[in-house]
Design a protein around this motif. Structure first.
Motif, PDB file in Angstrom:
ATOM      1  N   PHE A  55       0.820  -1.201   0.000  1.00 48.91           N
ATOM      2  CA  PHE A  55       0.000   0.000   0.000  1.00 48.91           C
ATOM      3  C   PHE A  55       0.861   1.261   0.000  1.00 48.91           C
ATOM      4  CE2 PHE A  55       0.689  -1.215   4.387  1.00 48.91           C
ATOM      5  CZ  PHE A  55       1.012  -0.031   5.016  1.00 48.91           C
ATOM      6  N   GLU A  57       0.902   5.019   1.773  1.00 52.54           N
ATOM      7  CA  GLU A  57       0.366   5.669   2.959  1.00 52.54           C
ATOM      8  C   GLU A  57       0.578   7.175   2.869  1.00 52.54           C
ATOM      9  OE1 GLU A  57       0.417   4.675   7.614  1.00 52.54           O
ATOM     10  OE2 GLU A  57       2.393   4.796   6.684  1.00 52.54           O
ATOM     11  N   ILE A  98     -12.823   6.419   0.928  1.00 50.78           N
ATOM     12  CA  ILE A  98     -11.553   5.685   0.979  1.00 50.78           C
ATOM     13  C   ILE A  98     -11.782   4.180   1.079  1.00 50.78           C
ATOM     14  CG2 ILE A  98      -9.455   5.283   2.341  1.00 50.78           C
ATOM     15  CD1 ILE A  98      -9.416   7.880   0.643  1.00 50.78           C
ATOM     16  N   GLU A  99     -12.677   3.750   1.974  1.00 51.12           N
ATOM     17  CA  GLU A  99     -12.867   2.311   2.194  1.00 51.12           C
ATOM     18  C   GLU A  99     -13.694   1.647   1.094  1.00 51.12           C
ATOM     19  OE1 GLU A  99     -14.343   1.729   6.171  1.00 51.12           O
ATOM     20  OE2 GLU A  99     -12.418   2.314   7.061  1.00 51.12           O
ATOM     21  N   HIS A 102     -12.211   3.253  -2.853  1.00 56.39           N
ATOM     22  CA  HIS A 102     -10.785   3.048  -3.127  1.00 56.39           C
ATOM     23  C   HIS A 102     -10.207   1.795  -2.478  1.00 56.39           C
ATOM     24  CE1 HIS A 102     -11.268   7.369  -4.073  1.00 56.39           C
ATOM     25  NE2 HIS A 102     -10.381   7.101  -5.000  1.00 56.39           N
ATOM     26  N   GLY A 104      -9.360   1.223   0.513  1.00 56.33           N
ATOM     27  CA  GLY A 104      -8.256   1.571   1.405  1.00 56.33           C
ATOM     28  C   GLY A 104      -8.714   1.713   2.841  1.00 56.33           C
ATOM     29  N   LYS A 105      -7.896   2.385   3.634  1.00 55.54           N
ATOM     30  CA  LYS A 105      -8.184   2.621   5.048  1.00 55.54           C
ATOM     31  C   LYS A 105      -7.887   4.078   5.367  1.00 55.54           C
ATOM     32  CE  LYS A 105      -6.611  -1.972   6.398  1.00 55.54           C
ATOM     33  NZ  LYS A 105      -5.604  -2.728   7.155  1.00 55.54           N
ATOM     34  N   GLN A 122      -4.387   4.852   3.777  1.00 53.90           N
ATOM     35  CA  GLN A 122      -3.633   3.782   3.132  1.00 53.90           C
ATOM     36  C   GLN A 122      -4.416   3.310   1.917  1.00 53.90           C
ATOM     37  OE1 GLN A 122      -3.068   0.869   6.249  1.00 53.90           O
ATOM     38  NE2 GLN A 122      -1.388   2.031   7.148  1.00 53.90           N
ATOM     39  N   LEU A 123      -3.770   3.368   0.772  1.00 50.00           N
ATOM     40  CA  LEU A 123      -4.388   2.955  -0.482  1.00 50.00           C
ATOM     41  C   LEU A 123      -3.645   1.760  -1.046  1.00 50.00           C
ATOM     42  CD1 LEU A 123      -4.762   6.496  -2.061  1.00 50.00           C
ATOM     43  CD2 LEU A 123      -6.557   5.142  -0.972  1.00 50.00           C
ATOM     44  N   PRO A 124      -4.384   0.735  -1.483  1.00 52.98           N
ATOM     45  CA  PRO A 124      -3.714  -0.452  -2.017  1.00 52.98           C
ATOM     46  C   PRO A 124      -2.984  -0.143  -3.319  1.00 52.98           C
ATOM     47  CG  PRO A 124      -6.079  -0.608  -2.389  1.00 52.98           C
ATOM     48  CD  PRO A 124      -5.836   0.626  -1.556  1.00 52.98           C
TER      49      PRO A 124
END
Length: 133
Positions: A55, A57, A98-99, A102, A104-105, A122-124
C-alpha cells in the motif's frame, strides 16, 4: 500564519488507482478540519507519502488542539462534530470514499491534546490503470 510543510521529492512518483475528484475531496476535507483545529490560526500542517509493499500511505498532520482519546473512533461516525457549524458528515463521507470506493483505510494515526493530530490514508497498490498521487 499557518505553515504548510510539503515532503521533499527525492524518488520516483508514487502511483495508485484513485478517482481524482473523490480523492481530492477527501484531502480537502482533512485539510479544512486541520485548519479549523489550529487555534488562533497559528500552526503547521504537513504531509508525507510512504511507499510500502502492499500500500501507499499518506499522513496528514496538524499542530491543532488534538482529539480526546474517547473520540478517536467517533470522529468517523455520521453526525459527530466538535464545531459550532457543520453537520458532522465530512469524515464519515471521507471514510466511505476511501474504504468503499478506493478499497483503502483511513484512521487517526496519532493525536495528543494541545499538540495535534495525524490522519493516515492507506491505499492499495494496484496493477490496473493508475493516477499519480
Amino acid at each position: 500564519k499557518i505553515t504548510f510543510v510539503e515532503p521533499s521529492i527525492d524518488s520516483a512518483p508514487v502511483l495508485v488507482a484513485i478517482n481524482p475528484p473523490l480523492f481530492n475531496w477527501v484531502i480537502e476535507n482533512i485539510m479544512r478540519n486541520a485548519l479549523d483545529a489550529i487555534e488562533e490560526g497559528v500552526g503547521t500542517i504537513s504531509w508525507k507519502v510512504g511507499n510500502h509493499d502492499q500500500f501507499v500511505e499518506i499522513d496528514i498532520s496538524d499542530t491543532g488542539k488534538g482529539i480526546p482519546a474517547a473520540d478517536m473512533k467517533a470522529v468517523f461516525e455520521p453526525g459527530f462534530t466538535t464545531k459550532e457549524r457543520g453537520w458532522g458528515l465530512g469524515l464519515s463521507l471521507a471514510r466511505r470514499i476511501i474504504e468503499n470506493y478506493h478499497k483503502g483505510k483511513i484512521f487517526v494515526k496519532s493525536s495528543r491534546l494541545g499538540e495535534g493530530t495525524t490522519f493516515s490514508i492507506q491505499l492499495p497498490r494496484g496493477k490496473a490503470s493508475h493516477k499519480e498521487v
